[in-house]
Design an enzyme around this catalytic site. Sequence first.
Site, PDB file in Angstrom:
ATOM      1  N   GLY A  46       0.773  -1.272  -0.007  1.00 20.21           N
ATOM      2  CA  GLY A  46       0.070   0.038  -0.045  1.00 20.21           C
ATOM      3  C   GLY A  46       0.961   1.322   0.107  1.00 20.21           C
ATOM      4  N   GLN A  51       3.207   9.737   1.465  1.00 27.58           N
ATOM      5  CA  GLN A  51       4.358   9.127   1.260  1.00 27.58           C
ATOM      6  C   GLN A  51       5.453   9.440   0.117  1.00 27.58           C
ATOM      7  OE1 GLN A  51       2.446   5.113   2.399  1.00 27.58           O
ATOM      8  NE2 GLN A  51       4.390   4.955   3.650  1.00 27.58           N
ATOM      9  N   CYS A  99       6.093  -0.339   7.517  1.00 29.10           N
ATOM     10  CA  CYS A  99       5.768   0.925   6.727  1.00 29.10           C
ATOM     11  C   CYS A  99       7.063   1.447   5.849  1.00 29.10           C
ATOM     12  CB  CYS A  99       5.454   2.236   7.849  1.00 29.10           C
ATOM     13  SG  CYS A  99       4.814   3.523   6.882  1.00 29.10           S
ATOM     14  N   LEU A 100       6.704   1.836   4.536  1.00 34.28           N
ATOM     15  CA  LEU A 100       7.917   2.041   3.669  1.00 34.28           C
ATOM     16  C   LEU A 100       8.504   3.253   4.200  1.00 34.28           C
ATOM     17  CD1 LEU A 100       6.060   1.397   0.148  1.00 34.28           C
ATOM     18  CD2 LEU A 100       7.893   0.185   1.436  1.00 34.28           C
ATOM     19  N   HIS A 141      -4.201   1.466   8.162  1.00 33.31           N
ATOM     20  CA  HIS A 141      -2.958   1.962   8.165  1.00 33.31           C
ATOM     21  C   HIS A 141      -2.746   2.851   7.165  1.00 33.31           C
ATOM     22  CE1 HIS A 141       1.730   1.042   7.940  1.00 33.31           C
ATOM     23  NE2 HIS A 141       1.427   1.901   7.136  1.00 33.31           N
ATOM     24  N   GLU A 142      -3.079   2.822   5.934  1.00 35.31           N
ATOM     25  CA  GLU A 142      -3.096   4.077   5.001  1.00 35.31           C
ATOM     26  C   GLU A 142      -4.166   5.307   5.298  1.00 35.31           C
ATOM     27  OE1 GLU A 142      -0.843   3.517   3.192  1.00 35.31           O
ATOM     28  OE2 GLU A 142      -0.768   1.394   2.984  1.00 35.31           O
ATOM     29  N   HIS A 145      -2.225   7.448   7.606  1.00 37.73           N
ATOM     30  CA  HIS A 145      -1.272   8.389   6.865  1.00 37.73           C
ATOM     31  C   HIS A 145      -2.081   9.501   6.575  1.00 37.73           C
ATOM     32  CE1 HIS A 145       2.316   6.026   6.442  1.00 37.73           C
ATOM     33  NE2 HIS A 145       1.960   5.232   6.015  1.00 37.73           N
TER      34      HIS A 145
HETATM   35  O1  GNR Z   1       4.261  -2.530   2.560  1.00 35.22           O
HETATM   36  C1  GNR Z   1       3.445  -2.577   3.503  1.00 35.22           C
HETATM   37  N1  GNR Z   1       3.024  -3.501   4.369  1.00 35.22           N
HETATM   38  C2  GNR Z   1       2.260  -3.380   5.255  1.00 35.22           C
HETATM   39  C3  GNR Z   1       2.210  -4.657   6.073  1.00 35.22           C
HETATM   40  C4  GNR Z   1       1.217  -4.614   7.220  1.00 35.22           C
HETATM   41  C5  GNR Z   1       0.589  -3.744   7.459  1.00 35.22           C
HETATM   42  C6  GNR Z   1       0.548  -2.524   6.611  1.00 35.22           C
HETATM   43  C7  GNR Z   1       1.308  -2.500   5.550  1.00 35.22           C
HETATM   44  S1  GNR Z   1       1.311  -1.279   4.526  1.00 35.22           S
HETATM   45  C8  GNR Z   1       3.040  -1.050   3.968  1.00 35.22           C
HETATM   46  C9  GNR Z   1       3.277   0.274   2.853  1.00 35.22           C
HETATM   47  C10 GNR Z   1       3.008   1.404   3.636  1.00 35.22           C
HETATM   48  O2  GNR Z   1       3.781   1.879   4.464  1.00 35.22           O
HETATM   49  N2  GNR Z   1       1.777   1.852   3.467  1.00 35.22           N
HETATM   50  O3  GNR Z   1       1.585   3.029   4.160  1.00 35.22           O
HETATM   51 NI    NI Z   2       2.699   3.230   5.716  1.00 29.81          NI
END
Ligand code: GNR
Ligand code: NI
Length: 175
Positions: A46, A51, A99-100, A141-142, A145
């Site tokens: 995601g 980001q 998270c990236l 999670h997104e 952000h």
């Molecule tokens: O790549 C991603 N893996 C992930 C694993 C578990 C829960 C959420 C994520 S999202 C993350 C990519 C990211 O930072 N998205 O904002």
């Molecule tokens: Ni993230």
Amino acid sequence: MAILPIVEVPDPRLRLISEPVAEVTDELRDLIADMFDTMYDAPGIGLAAIQVGVPKRLIVMDLQENQDEDGKPIREPRVFINPEILDPAEEQSVYTEGCLSIPEQFADVERPARCRVRWLDENGAAHDELFEGLLATCIQHEMDHLQGIVFIDHLSRLKRDMILKKLNKARRAAA
Ligand code: GNR
Ligand code: NI
């Protein structure tokens, strides 16, 4: 088509509240294409627009859960514009998140196990679906952000500080 630089903690842009998308334009579709390039390259499942430094309520996602006969992941790209979360379940589930923007750091986060999500797609069409499992975790999670929240904000101060310390150590080792 371009791979964009990913904004990492502690960049203050990750604390911005993203603005709603007013209109789905060709320019926005170009950004969406670049976000997919960036997400697949990372690789991640995601990516929120902030980001890549764009404070708009736009998310791309591909859980890549299915593979073809050769074991190659089948791409199932999803675009969420101006998403809203409704009816989060009381039942919680725990997932080890990454998270990236906090590279190579992982921790268990508890979130509602299911939620209803309402959003627009890249053609401006409205959707309303129930999400569960990794899809529910990832969209939450997104959505965080878009509100300037990252997953370590859900942890105790001790765990959060441990992750930030490990991240700084890894960065010093790579420098
Ligand atoms: O790549 C991603 N893996 C992930 C694993 C578990 C829960 C959420 C994520 S999202 C993350 C990519 C990211 O930072 N998205 O904002
Ligand atoms: Ni993230």
